[in-house]
Write a protein that holds these residues in place. Structure first.
Motif, short mmCIF file in Angstrom:
data_model
loop_
_atom_site.label_atom_id
_atom_site.label_comp_id
_atom_site.label_asym_id
_atom_site.label_seq_id
_atom_site.Cartn_x
_atom_site.Cartn_y
_atom_site.Cartn_z
N HIS A 187 -0.06 -15.68 10.90
CA HIS A 187 -1.11 -14.66 10.77
C HIS A 187 -1.27 -14.29 9.29
O HIS A 187 -0.78 -13.27 8.81
CB HIS A 187 -0.78 -13.46 11.65
N GLU A 188 -1.98 -15.16 8.59
CA GLU A 188 -2.24 -14.94 7.17
C GLU A 188 -3.05 -13.68 6.93
O GLU A 188 -3.03 -13.12 5.83
CB GLU A 188 -2.98 -16.14 6.59
N GLY A 189 -3.78 -13.22 7.95
CA GLY A 189 -4.59 -12.02 7.80
C GLY A 189 -3.80 -10.77 7.52
O GLY A 189 -4.36 -9.75 7.09
N LEU A 190 -2.48 -10.81 7.75
CA LEU A 190 -1.64 -9.66 7.43
C LEU A 190 -1.40 -9.53 5.93
O LEU A 190 -0.90 -8.50 5.47
CB LEU A 190 -0.29 -9.77 8.14
N LEU A 191 -1.75 -10.57 5.17
CA LEU A 191 -1.51 -10.57 3.73
C LEU A 191 -2.78 -10.26 2.95
O LEU A 191 -3.88 -10.57 3.38
CB LEU A 191 -0.98 -11.94 3.29
N THR A 192 -2.60 -9.62 1.82
CA THR A 192 -3.68 -9.35 0.88
C THR A 192 -3.33 -10.03 -0.43
O THR A 192 -2.34 -9.66 -1.09
CB THR A 192 -3.85 -7.83 0.65
N ARG A 193 -4.09 -11.05 -0.81
CA ARG A 193 -3.81 -11.82 -2.02
C ARG A 193 -2.34 -12.29 -2.04
O ARG A 193 -1.63 -12.11 -3.02
CB ARG A 193 -4.13 -11.01 -3.27
N ASP A 194 -1.92 -12.85 -0.93
CA ASP A 194 -0.57 -13.41 -0.76
C ASP A 194 0.52 -12.34 -0.78
O ASP A 194 1.70 -12.67 -0.98
CB ASP A 194 -0.26 -14.46 -1.84
N MET A 195 0.15 -11.10 -0.57
CA MET A 195 1.14 -10.02 -0.58
C MET A 195 1.02 -9.18 0.69
O MET A 195 -0.07 -8.98 1.23
CB MET A 195 0.96 -9.12 -1.81
N LEU A 196 2.18 -8.70 1.15
CA LEU A 196 2.21 -7.78 2.28
C LEU A 196 2.29 -6.37 1.71
O LEU A 196 3.25 -6.02 1.00
CB LEU A 196 3.44 -8.07 3.15
N VAL A 197 1.29 -5.55 1.98
CA VAL A 197 1.20 -4.21 1.41
C VAL A 197 1.74 -3.19 2.41
O VAL A 197 1.22 -3.06 3.53
CB VAL A 197 -0.26 -3.87 1.03
N LEU A 198 2.79 -2.48 2.00
CA LEU A 198 3.48 -1.56 2.88
C LEU A 198 3.49 -0.15 2.28
O LEU A 198 3.91 0.04 1.15
CB LEU A 198 4.94 -2.01 3.09
N PRO A 199 3.03 0.87 3.02
CA PRO A 199 3.03 2.24 2.51
C PRO A 199 4.32 2.97 2.85
O PRO A 199 5.07 2.57 3.74
CB PRO A 199 1.84 2.87 3.23
N ASN A 200 4.56 4.06 2.14
CA ASN A 200 5.70 4.92 2.41
C ASN A 200 5.42 6.34 1.94
O ASN A 200 4.64 6.54 0.99
CB ASN A 200 6.96 4.40 1.72
N LEU A 201 6.04 7.30 2.57
CA LEU A 201 5.96 8.71 2.18
C LEU A 201 7.37 9.23 1.94
O LEU A 201 8.29 8.89 2.69
CB LEU A 201 5.30 9.54 3.28
N GLN A 202 7.54 10.05 0.90
CA GLN A 202 8.86 10.61 0.66
C GLN A 202 8.76 11.99 -0.01
O GLN A 202 7.73 12.34 -0.59
CB GLN A 202 9.72 9.67 -0.18
N GLY B 72 -0.36 -20.31 8.63
CA GLY B 72 -1.70 -20.51 9.15
C GLY B 72 -1.70 -20.72 10.65
O GLY B 72 -0.67 -20.61 11.33
N GLU B 73 -2.86 -21.05 11.20
CA GLU B 73 -2.99 -21.33 12.63
C GLU B 73 -2.39 -22.70 12.95
O GLU B 73 -2.18 -23.53 12.07
CB GLU B 73 -4.45 -21.27 13.04
N SER B 74 -2.13 -22.91 14.23
CA SER B 74 -1.58 -24.20 14.66
C SER B 74 -2.24 -24.64 15.96
O SER B 74 -2.47 -23.82 16.86
CB SER B 74 -0.07 -24.09 14.86
N ASN B 75 -2.53 -25.94 16.04
CA ASN B 75 -3.05 -26.53 17.27
C ASN B 75 -2.06 -27.52 17.88
O ASN B 75 -2.42 -28.32 18.73
CB ASN B 75 -4.38 -27.25 16.99
N GLU B 76 -0.82 -27.45 17.41
CA GLU B 76 0.21 -28.38 17.86
C GLU B 76 0.90 -27.87 19.13
O GLU B 76 0.77 -26.70 19.51
CB GLU B 76 1.26 -28.57 16.76
N ASP B 77 1.63 -28.78 19.76
CA ASP B 77 2.48 -28.45 20.91
C ASP B 77 3.92 -28.81 20.59
O ASP B 77 4.18 -29.77 19.84
CB ASP B 77 2.05 -29.22 22.16
#
Length: 341
Positions: free
Chosen positions: A138-153, A109-114
């Protein structure tokens, strides 16, 4: 400093999550003993999720293509980020103190500490001190606590019941960041050596060997909060695995499972010259300046047994599959393929 979100955007093709990240370069200000430790603690969840994602989605059956049969696959891997990976303890950092005993990681999460930094200058009888803001997560990078990564092959059938599997992203540049990735895999059918059993059952068994790599770099330029020259960051991630794939391949549906030994490694290097200032305890001097060259270099190894189970649906020229990999950072993989088997 915005370099890290540029890397995230490039690595995961998620530019919709773009946001400013500042202050990571201030890790250079802590003692030499703590620099690698605090950098590793902050970025470790990202390293783990990237290293795991590189081994996901390579197969949807143990059955190989016919000679020159092929398919193109688009894959989404959703890597679970444990709650325990959202923060790290400050207590094992000898040169840092804060009003809180924990700090957010990149997915926290965010922090206001030093941070208050103080340590003895090597070879002297006085201490150095400074302060800087604790970088937030940066919790906004997560979707429902998961990091969603695409790939092509791309996969193509070779002689001797062998598939060649290729992943590739050409060198891409955006906002000063450069990124390139590639991967290659070989799947070899074993049931060809047991022809009576192969004729009697839809069961298939194959070996799978894969290797993939991500390389990126970013020049800080005017985004750095610390003066200096030739400031940049280099990131490399590699993944190699070998294992067995088994599947029951019916006309419309395939049920498959795999077990692999995975060897993966990531490295991050902060390069260039950094001109830093400290307050000193000596009564003769109030401030002192140092220049640190190539101040941070860390590695993260992640060797584990990958266990996976899934199901795929075989339609005309199309295949849809979903599977699940079991680990601390578990993964759900969903893919869509088009081709000729």
């Amino acid at each position: 400093m915005r370099f890290f979100i540029v890397f995230v955007s490039l690595f995961f093709f998620q530019t919709q999550y773009s946001q400013n990240i500042s202050g990571i370069e201030n890790f250079v200000l802590v003692s030499e003993e703590d620099r690698a430790l605090i950098t590793r603690e902050y970025f470790n969840p990202l390293f783990n999720s990237m290293q795991i994602s590189m081994g996901e989605g390579w197969i949807k059956s143990a059955k190989t293509h016919k000679k020159l049969g092929f398919d193109f696959t688009f894959l989404l891997s959703a890597i679970n980020i444990p709650i325990s990976s959202r923060e790290f303890s400050n207590l094992n950092l000898s040169s840092i103190s804060s009003s809180s005993n924990t700090s957010p990681t990149i997915f926290g999460g965010e922090s206001n500490e030093d941070y208050f930094v103080e340590f003895n200058s090597p070879g002297t009888d006085y201490s150095l001190s400074t302060t800087f803001n604790v970088p937030g997560g940066h919790e906004g990078l997560l979707t429902r606590d998961m990091l969603v990564l695409p790939n092509l092959q791309f996969s193509i059938g070779l002689p001797f019941e062998t598939d060649l599997i290729i992943r590739y992203m050409p060198r891409t540049e955006k906002k000063g960041a450069r990124y390139q990735s590639y991967g290659v895999g070989f799947k070899h059918g074993l049931m060809q050596y047991f022809k009576p059993a192969k004729k009697a059952t839809p069961f298939n068994l194959s070996t799978l060997l894969i290797h993939s790599n991500i390389a990126g770099d970013y020049v800080f330029g005017v985004n750095s909060e610390i003066p200096g020259e030739n400031q940049s960051i280099e990131l490399n991630v590699s993944n190699t695995s070998a294992g067995l794939v088994a599947s029951l391949d019916l006309k419309v549906v395939s049920i498959y499972s795999s077990v692999s030994q995975v060897f993966s490694k990531s490295s991050l290097r902060v390069k260039g010259a950094y001109e830093v200032n400290y307050q000193v305890s000596s009564s003769e001097t109030e401030n002192i300046e140092f220049v640190f060259n190539d101040p941070i270099s860390i590695e993260n190894k992640l060797n584990y047994i990958r266990k996976n189970i899934g199901v795929s649906f075989n339609l005309a020229f199309t295949n849809i599959f979903i599977d699940y990999s079991i680990y601390d950072y578990s993964s759900i993989n969903i893919g869509l393929s088009f081709g000729v088997r």
